[in-house]
Design an enzyme around this catalytic site. Structure first.
Site, PDB file in Angstrom:
ATOM      1  N   GLU A 181       0.811  -1.218   0.000  1.00 55.01           N
ATOM      2  CA  GLU A 181       0.000   0.000   0.000  1.00 55.01           C
ATOM      3  C   GLU A 181       0.836   1.256   0.000  1.00 55.01           C
ATOM      4  OE1 GLU A 181      -3.034   0.159   3.128  1.00 55.01           O
ATOM      5  OE2 GLU A 181      -2.997  -2.021   3.063  1.00 55.01           O
TER       6      GLU A 181
ATOM      7  N   CYS B 247       3.219   8.380   1.252  1.00 51.42           N
ATOM      8  CA  CYS B 247       3.594   7.437   2.309  1.00 51.42           C
ATOM      9  C   CYS B 247       3.805   6.109   1.622  1.00 51.42           C
ATOM     10  CB  CYS B 247       2.464   7.367   3.338  1.00 51.42           C
ATOM     11  SG  CYS B 247       2.697   6.054   4.544  1.00 51.42           S
TER      12      CYS B 247
ATOM     13  N   CYS C  99       5.386  -7.230   7.657  1.00 50.67           N
ATOM     14  CA  CYS C  99       6.367  -6.731   8.621  1.00 50.67           C
ATOM     15  C   CYS C  99       6.543  -7.802   9.683  1.00 50.67           C
ATOM     16  CB  CYS C  99       5.844  -5.448   9.261  1.00 50.67           C
ATOM     17  SG  CYS C  99       6.998  -4.672  10.426  1.00 50.67           S
TER      18      CYS C  99
ATOM     19  N   CYS D 220       3.973  -5.443  16.143  1.00 49.29           N
ATOM     20  CA  CYS D 220       3.275  -4.458  16.991  1.00 49.29           C
ATOM     21  C   CYS D 220       1.791  -4.834  17.075  1.00 49.29           C
ATOM     22  CB  CYS D 220       3.437  -3.050  16.422  1.00 49.29           C
ATOM     23  SG  CYS D 220       5.149  -2.486  16.389  1.00 49.29           S
TER      24      CYS D 220
ATOM     25  N   CYS E 142      -0.996  -3.004  14.879  1.00 46.88           N
ATOM     26  CA  CYS E 142      -0.716  -2.753  13.464  1.00 46.88           C
ATOM     27  C   CYS E 142      -1.190  -3.902  12.578  1.00 46.88           C
ATOM     28  CB  CYS E 142       0.784  -2.528  13.283  1.00 46.88           C
ATOM     29  SG  CYS E 142       1.228  -2.145  11.586  1.00 46.88           S
TER      30      CYS E 142
ATOM     31  N   CYS F  10      -2.940   1.274   8.565  1.00 50.28           N
ATOM     32  CA  CYS F  10      -1.933   0.694   7.678  1.00 50.28           C
ATOM     33  C   CYS F  10      -2.212  -0.783   7.474  1.00 50.28           C
ATOM     34  CB  CYS F  10      -0.534   0.738   8.307  1.00 50.28           C
ATOM     35  SG  CYS F  10      -0.051   2.274   8.965  1.00 50.28           S
TER      36      CYS F  10
END
Ligand code: SAH
Length: 352
Positions: free
Chosen positions: A87, A100, A107, A111, A114, A334
């Protein structure tokens, strides 16, 4: 190595191996700086275009695009050559447009709040795939004035941990800022990290003019570890010390991102403790009301509560602002657009 990754010097070596004169490297580099494919490189001989076409390109295409009716923010879903999706978001400000962009597919930092990390990290993005996100946007929406770019500012805050893809990110930043690259000023670029301390220190040497943002999200180890597993490896005291070294060495303000999570880190006592932690550091706190991720059971806060927290920090002489919410009508946090589309695709094709 894919063609889109080649720097000017690497192109010189490649084209020399094809027996081409040196000026061809400059021509190809100029095309690559616009995201052109070999067949579009019209000032090259057809035979050379053909040879270049045989090298995998490593480019980026737009898979989906959502435009906010409120503020013109555009959320892009990009498709890579191996069919992976990442994205990006284009935000419009009075001074220009900020893209962005993502640095990894998924990832591995884990976290809790997220959405990008829910399925781990698939792979790092290449230099060309990070550049390709800029080119895809600029080809979709060319600048209105000649010699200008659509994308004037960059934030590496999409999916992924930039400092976990360190070499490619540094090479990407070099290409983006170089005079014979995209010529975007390092001062218009921010890199956001969850706080990988040794990488922060080397980053200060490798990209000293780029703004560093650190995702803090808590003022104590217990809360931060419960939100961000990386805090076990690099506790908050070490992260803040590294931030101070960055500010001291570069003379630039370090930005701390702090997502306000209802009932977790959003009380005025939290604001007081945070301001004590940050005292004496050249910094700014960017408060982000959490974008709730239903899978994770964490709540956001009201704008009014975020403003109260912000005011408390300001009263205690810590520079702070609440991040303006943009594109709230197009997709949440995100990684959520990618997840939704992946679920749709998997739904169509059965369980892959
Ligand atoms: N890995 C990097 C950059 C990507 S995330 C980092 O950790 O900084 C960009 C920012 O968005 C980080 O501050 C991250 O903590 C924050 N973020 C992620 N999910 C969020 C959510 N649901 N609501 C608000 N902020 C979020």
């Amino acid at each position: 190595m894919p063609l889109a990754d080649f720097s000017r010097t690497e192109l010189e070596t490649l084209l020399a191996s094809f027996g081409e004169p040196k000026f061809r490297a400059k021509q190809v580099a100029e095309w690559l700086n616009k995201g052109a494919r070999p067949q579009e490189m019209t000032n090259l001989p057809a035979a050379l275009r053909e040879k270049l076409s045989e090298i995998p390109y490593g480019g980026v295409e737009i898979e989906r695009k959502l435009v906010s009716e409120k503020d013109g923010t555009v959320k892009y879903l990009f498709r890579l050559e191996d069919e992976n999706l990442v994205e990006g978001v284009l935000m419009r400000y009075h001074y220009g447009n900020t893209l962005c962009l993502s640095t990894q597919i998924g990832c591995s930092m884990g976290c809790r709040f997220c959405a990008s990390t829910l399925e781990g990290c698939v792979r790092n993005l290449t230099v060309g795939e990070m550049l390709g996100q800029i080119f895809a946007v600029e080809r979709d929406e060319p600048a209105t004035e000649p010699g200008h770019r659509t994308v004037t500012n960059l934030v590496l805050m999409g999916s992924g941990e930039p400092l976990d893809n360190y070499e490619n990110v540094v090479a990407f930043l070099n290409r983006v800022t170089a005079q014979d690259g995209l010529r975007i000023s390092a001062r218009n670029i921010s890199v956001s990290t969850c706080g990988i301390v040794p990488k922060i220190d080397s980053f200060v040497k490798d990209a000293p003019h780029v703004t560093l943002s650190i995702s803090l999200h808590a003022h104590d180890d217990e809360t931060r570890t419960s939100l961000m597993p990386i805090n076990k490896a690099y506790p908050i005291g070490e992260v803040i010390a590294a931030a101070k070294r960055y500010a001291d060495q570069t003379g630039r303000r370090v930005v701390f991102e702090y997502a306000l999570i209802g009932g977790v880190n959003d009380s005025l006592q939290d604001a007081d403790a945070l301001s004590n932690r940050l005292r004496g550091i050249l910094c700014h706190v960017n408060l982000i009301p959490l974008n709730p991720v239903p899978e994770r059971g964490l709540n956001g806060v009201s704008r009014a509560d975020a403003e109260r927290f912000c005011q408390r920090l300001t009263e205690r002489n810590i520079s702070a602002t609440v991040r303006r919410e943009m594109g709230t009508d197009i997709e949440g946090a995100c990684g959520q657009l990618r997840r939704r589309i992946l679920h749709e695709i998997r739904g169509q094709n059965g369980n892959r």
